[in-house]
Scaffold this motif. Structure first.
Motif, PDB file in Angstrom:
ATOM      1  N   LYS A  33      47.067  75.754  43.522  1.00  0.00           N
ATOM      2  CA  LYS A  33      47.331  75.573  42.099  1.00  0.00           C
ATOM      3  C   LYS A  33      46.498  76.579  41.303  1.00  0.00           C
ATOM      4  O   LYS A  33      45.294  76.413  41.128  1.00  0.00           O
ATOM      5  N   LEU A  34      47.145  77.652  40.850  1.00  0.00           N
ATOM      6  CA  LEU A  34      46.441  78.706  40.130  1.00  0.00           C
ATOM      7  C   LEU A  34      45.976  78.257  38.750  1.00  0.00           C
ATOM      8  O   LEU A  34      45.059  78.849  38.182  1.00  0.00           O
ATOM      9  N   ASP A  35      46.579  77.232  38.207  1.00  0.00           N
ATOM     10  CA  ASP A  35      46.151  76.722  36.904  1.00  0.00           C
ATOM     11  C   ASP A  35      44.746  76.124  36.959  1.00  0.00           C
ATOM     12  O   ASP A  35      44.096  75.990  35.928  1.00  0.00           O
ATOM     13  N   VAL A  37      42.220  77.515  38.223  1.00  0.00           N
ATOM     14  CA  VAL A  37      41.243  78.590  38.020  1.00  0.00           C
ATOM     15  C   VAL A  37      41.187  78.878  36.527  1.00  0.00           C
ATOM     16  O   VAL A  37      42.164  79.313  35.923  1.00  0.00           O
ATOM     17  N   GLU A  38      40.036  78.630  35.923  1.00  0.00           N
ATOM     18  CA  GLU A  38      39.912  78.735  34.467  1.00  0.00           C
ATOM     19  C   GLU A  38      39.775  80.174  33.980  1.00  0.00           C
ATOM     20  O   GLU A  38      40.324  80.532  32.950  1.00  0.00           O
ATOM     21  N   ASN A  39      39.067  80.999  34.709  1.00  0.00           N
ATOM     22  CA  ASN A  39      38.829  82.376  34.303  1.00  0.00           C
ATOM     23  C   ASN A  39      40.072  83.228  34.585  1.00  0.00           C
ATOM     24  O   ASN A  39      40.600  83.217  35.697  1.00  0.00           O
ATOM     25  N   GLU A  40      40.548  83.964  33.604  1.00  0.00           N
ATOM     26  CA  GLU A  40      41.770  84.763  33.747  1.00  0.00           C
ATOM     27  C   GLU A  40      41.601  85.848  34.807  1.00  0.00           C
ATOM     28  O   GLU A  40      42.519  86.096  35.594  1.00  0.00           O
ATOM     29  N   THR A  41      40.448  86.500  34.834  1.00  0.00           N
ATOM     30  CA  THR A  41      40.207  87.548  35.831  1.00  0.00           C
ATOM     31  C   THR A  41      40.169  86.955  37.237  1.00  0.00           C
ATOM     32  O   THR A  41      40.757  87.522  38.168  1.00  0.00           O
ATOM     33  N   ARG A  43      41.648  84.245  38.178  1.00  0.00           N
ATOM     34  CA  ARG A  43      43.011  83.832  38.486  1.00  0.00           C
ATOM     35  C   ARG A  43      43.842  85.020  38.984  1.00  0.00           C
ATOM     36  O   ARG A  43      44.614  84.908  39.934  1.00  0.00           O
ATOM     37  N   GLU A  44      43.656  86.179  38.345  1.00  0.00           N
ATOM     38  CA  GLU A  44      44.396  87.386  38.737  1.00  0.00           C
ATOM     39  C   GLU A  44      44.016  87.815  40.162  1.00  0.00           C
ATOM     40  O   GLU A  44      44.889  88.122  40.981  1.00  0.00           O
ATOM     41  N   THR A  46      42.661  85.905  42.482  1.00  0.00           N
ATOM     42  CA  THR A  46      43.110  84.872  43.409  1.00  0.00           C
ATOM     43  C   THR A  46      44.583  85.054  43.737  1.00  0.00           C
ATOM     44  O   THR A  46      44.994  84.915  44.894  1.00  0.00           O
ATOM     45  N   LYS A  47      45.375  85.391  42.734  1.00  0.00           N
ATOM     46  CA  LYS A  47      46.803  85.643  42.960  1.00  0.00           C
ATOM     47  C   LYS A  47      46.999  86.842  43.887  1.00  0.00           C
ATOM     48  O   LYS A  47      47.826  86.804  44.801  1.00  0.00           O
TER      49      LYS A  47
END
Length: 73
Positions: A33-35, A37-41, A43-44, A46-47
């Motif tokens: 669940k990528l949501d 991950v709070e930090n946008e960087t 999250r990127e 991790t994706k």
């Protein structure tokens, strides 16, 4: 063990972990669940990490599928 040896060991472990997550995703439909991950960087990255696992999983399946040592049932 040297720093380079430890870095290689950790890198291989991370590659195996992401490939395992890709296999779980393909076989069960469960995905990370990528949501969460709070930090946008983060999250990127991790994706990107999970996409690398998908690519490695696809390569492993294609390699095994074209090998004479494996068969489909």
């Amino acid at each position: 063990m040297t720093f380079i040896g430890k870095a290689i060991h950790i890198g291989v472990d991370l590659a195996l972990a992401t490939t395992c997550l890709a296999g779980i995703k393909r076989n069960t439909g469960l995905s990370f669940k990528l949501d969460a991950v709070e930090n946008e960087t983060a999250r990127e990255y991790t994706k990107k990490y999970l996409n690398m696992g998908d690519s490695m999983y696809d390569y492993a399946v294609a390699t095994c599928g074209s090998s004479k040592y494996f068969e489909r049932k």
